[in-house]
Write a protein that holds these residues in place. Structure first.
Motif, PDB file in Angstrom:
ATOM      1  N   VAL A 191      -3.856  36.818  -4.061  1.00 47.78           N
ATOM      2  CA  VAL A 191      -4.130  37.959  -4.939  1.00 47.78           C
ATOM      3  C   VAL A 191      -4.981  39.002  -4.224  1.00 47.78           C
ATOM      4  O   VAL A 191      -4.679  40.202  -4.256  1.00 47.78           O
ATOM      5  CB  VAL A 191      -4.824  37.477  -6.230  1.00 47.78           C
ATOM      6  CG1 VAL A 191      -5.269  38.671  -7.072  1.00 47.78           C
ATOM      7  CG2 VAL A 191      -3.896  36.590  -7.041  1.00 47.78           C
ATOM      8  N   GLY A 192      -6.052  38.558  -3.558  1.00 44.78           N
ATOM      9  CA  GLY A 192      -6.942  39.502  -2.900  1.00 44.78           C
ATOM     10  C   GLY A 192      -6.265  40.289  -1.795  1.00 44.78           C
ATOM     11  O   GLY A 192      -6.360  41.524  -1.745  1.00 44.78           O
ATOM     12  N   GLY A 237      -2.976  40.491  -1.319  1.00 50.05           N
ATOM     13  CA  GLY A 237      -1.802  41.187  -1.858  1.00 50.05           C
ATOM     14  C   GLY A 237      -2.171  42.518  -2.483  1.00 50.05           C
ATOM     15  O   GLY A 237      -1.489  43.536  -2.263  1.00 50.05           O
ATOM     16  N   ILE A 238      -3.245  42.537  -3.268  1.00 46.91           N
ATOM     17  CA  ILE A 238      -3.679  43.795  -3.886  1.00 46.91           C
ATOM     18  C   ILE A 238      -4.137  44.785  -2.819  1.00 46.91           C
ATOM     19  O   ILE A 238      -3.847  45.984  -2.905  1.00 46.91           O
ATOM     20  CB  ILE A 238      -4.801  43.516  -4.906  1.00 46.91           C
ATOM     21  CG1 ILE A 238      -4.213  42.803  -6.124  1.00 46.91           C
ATOM     22  CG2 ILE A 238      -5.508  44.800  -5.316  1.00 46.91           C
ATOM     23  CD1 ILE A 238      -5.227  42.450  -7.178  1.00 46.91           C
ATOM     24  N   ALA A 239      -4.829  44.295  -1.808  1.00 43.91           N
ATOM     25  CA  ALA A 239      -5.258  45.180  -0.725  1.00 43.91           C
ATOM     26  C   ALA A 239      -4.061  45.795  -0.014  1.00 43.91           C
ATOM     27  O   ALA A 239      -4.069  46.990   0.312  1.00 43.91           O
ATOM     28  CB  ALA A 239      -6.124  44.406   0.266  1.00 43.91           C
ATOM     29  N   LEU A 288      -1.045  46.275  -1.310  1.00 40.46           N
ATOM     30  CA  LEU A 288      -0.403  47.229  -2.222  1.00 40.46           C
ATOM     31  C   LEU A 288      -1.171  48.543  -2.293  1.00 40.46           C
ATOM     32  O   LEU A 288      -0.568  49.630  -2.293  1.00 40.46           O
ATOM     33  CB  LEU A 288      -0.293  46.610  -3.620  1.00 40.46           C
ATOM     34  CG  LEU A 288       0.709  45.456  -3.783  1.00 40.46           C
ATOM     35  CD1 LEU A 288       0.604  44.853  -5.176  1.00 40.46           C
ATOM     36  CD2 LEU A 288       2.130  45.945  -3.519  1.00 40.46           C
ATOM     37  N   VAL A 289      -2.483  48.460  -2.361  1.00 38.52           N
ATOM     38  CA  VAL A 289      -3.291  49.682  -2.403  1.00 38.52           C
ATOM     39  C   VAL A 289      -3.151  50.462  -1.097  1.00 38.52           C
ATOM     40  O   VAL A 289      -3.054  51.689  -1.095  1.00 38.52           O
ATOM     41  CB  VAL A 289      -4.769  49.326  -2.676  1.00 38.52           C
ATOM     42  CG1 VAL A 289      -5.655  50.563  -2.524  1.00 38.52           C
ATOM     43  CG2 VAL A 289      -4.928  48.740  -4.076  1.00 38.52           C
ATOM     44  N   LEU A 343     -12.074  45.373  -5.145  1.00 40.53           N
ATOM     45  CA  LEU A 343     -10.745  44.801  -5.381  1.00 40.53           C
ATOM     46  C   LEU A 343     -10.775  43.279  -5.381  1.00 40.53           C
ATOM     47  O   LEU A 343      -9.845  42.639  -5.868  1.00 40.53           O
ATOM     48  CB  LEU A 343      -9.770  45.300  -4.313  1.00 40.53           C
ATOM     49  CG  LEU A 343      -9.498  46.803  -4.294  1.00 40.53           C
ATOM     50  CD1 LEU A 343      -8.619  47.162  -3.101  1.00 40.53           C
ATOM     51  CD2 LEU A 343      -8.841  47.251  -5.589  1.00 40.53           C
ATOM     52  N   PHE A 356     -10.219  40.708  -8.719  1.00 44.25           N
ATOM     53  CA  PHE A 356      -8.979  40.177  -9.296  1.00 44.25           C
ATOM     54  C   PHE A 356      -8.762  38.724  -8.890  1.00 44.25           C
ATOM     55  O   PHE A 356      -8.430  37.869  -9.709  1.00 44.25           O
ATOM     56  CB  PHE A 356      -7.794  41.046  -8.865  1.00 44.25           C
ATOM     57  CG  PHE A 356      -7.881  42.465  -9.349  1.00 44.25           C
ATOM     58  CD1 PHE A 356      -7.597  42.777 -10.664  1.00 44.25           C
ATOM     59  CD2 PHE A 356      -8.267  43.478  -8.491  1.00 44.25           C
ATOM     60  CE1 PHE A 356      -7.682  44.085 -11.130  1.00 44.25           C
ATOM     61  CE2 PHE A 356      -8.365  44.787  -8.930  1.00 44.25           C
ATOM     62  CZ  PHE A 356      -8.078  45.092 -10.255  1.00 44.25           C
ATOM     63  N   GLN A 376      -9.991  42.727   3.343  1.00 47.98           N
ATOM     64  CA  GLN A 376      -9.793  43.941   2.569  1.00 47.98           C
ATOM     65  C   GLN A 376     -10.377  45.160   3.282  1.00 47.98           C
ATOM     66  O   GLN A 376      -9.781  46.233   3.281  1.00 47.98           O
ATOM     67  CB  GLN A 376     -10.416  43.784   1.180  1.00 47.98           C
ATOM     68  CG  GLN A 376      -9.629  42.857   0.270  1.00 47.98           C
ATOM     69  CD  GLN A 376     -10.320  42.623  -1.058  1.00 47.98           C
ATOM     70  OE1 GLN A 376     -11.529  42.790  -1.185  1.00 47.98           O
ATOM     71  NE2 GLN A 376      -9.551  42.225  -2.060  1.00 47.98           N
TER      72      GLN A 376
END
Length: 277
Positions: free
Chosen positions: A57-58, A60-62, A64-65, A82, A85, A151
């Protein structure tokens, strides 16, 4: 004639052990609880899933951003925020492990053997709490630190300040470990795995859900603001520096969770010494 371990002058049939006998202490209980928690499969599965989810999650979100921020619009936005999450998902795994640390022994009847070997129930609960807290804190700290470093490397934001680094790693790890400790205390009170996990998930999520449902009512606006600000997800967000309404932020959120864990464990110490197993 005396046996090899029978002291001269002792009554016939008396036995003297060659092994030194000493009073048990907290260190013995800690060694016992450490052996238990590292030997059961639930520890490996819950912590393993927590690490995997926080990484996926960590990072993946980084990613995507970073893909959406092709023009470098992150600017001065905090990058480490971030990580909340993945930390929110990690809370569920730590709650589960905290519950099972106590309730699994009640479910199998192993608690009778434990209390026979160590009649001091307060010592047993103290050892369980220390071993669990240490394991949960260290595991979460290593994971959150790795995610935070990745991140920062992936995203082109401003360099986080020292306080932000501490809150996103040490602060969030303390918060999650204390939440697991509250779950352990609740497990000692309820003594049932499914019941404890259900109650703790309700405590974690119900104030947030109830607060959202009350948003449309002017008469309940103050109650809604309180529930939204002091719900566990909102407090964890506050650890990362973003206060939710009138709720706490930063280290104040960790102190609030310390109080919650203290109340839960205090209740457990009272209950475990007053009733039968």
């Amino acid at each position: 004639m005396t046996t090899p371990y029978q002291q001269p002058g002792a009554a016939m049939g008396a036995y003297t052990s060659p092994i030194p006998v000493r009073a048990a202490h907290l260190g013995d209980a800690l060694a016992s609880e450490w052996t238990k928690i590292r030997s059961v499969r639930s520890t490996m599965w819950t912590l393993g899933v927590m690490i995997l989810l926080m990484l996926v999650v960590g990072l993946g979100i980084a990613a995507l951003v970073a893909a959406a921020d092709a023009n470098g619009e992150m600017g001065n936005e905090p990058v480490l925020g971030l990580g909340v999450f993945g930390a929110l998902i990690g809370c569920i795994c730590v709650i589960t492990l905290g519950s099972l640390t106590v309730t699994s022994e009640f479910g199998t009847g192993m608690i009778r053997t434990t209390l026979t070997a160590c009649p001091s129930r307060s010592r047993v609960l103290t050892a369980k709490s220390l071993v669990f807290f240490g394991l949960a804190f260290v595991t979460t700290l290593v994971t959150t630190a790795f995610v935070a470093l990745c991140q920062v490397a992936i995203l082109d934001g401003r360099e986080p300040a020292t306080e932000e680094w501490l809150l996103s790693t040490v602060g969030s790890s303390l918060f999650i470990a204390l939440l697991g400790l509250a779950s352990l205390g609740m497990g000692a009170v309820i003594r049932h795995s499914a019941g404890t996990i259900t109650v703790m998930l309700g405590i974690m999520l119900m104030p947030l859900v109830a607060g959202f449902f009350m948003l449309g009512s002017a008469a309940l606006s103050d109650v809604s603001e309180f529930l939204l600000g002091y719900s566990i997800p909102a407090q964890l967000i506050g650890v990362y520096g973003e206060a939710a309404g009138s709720g706490p932020a930063g280290w104040a959120s960790v102190l609030v969770m310390l109080g919650v864990a203290g109340v839960s464990l205090g209740s457990a110490f009272v209950v475990i010494n007053r009733r039968d197993v």
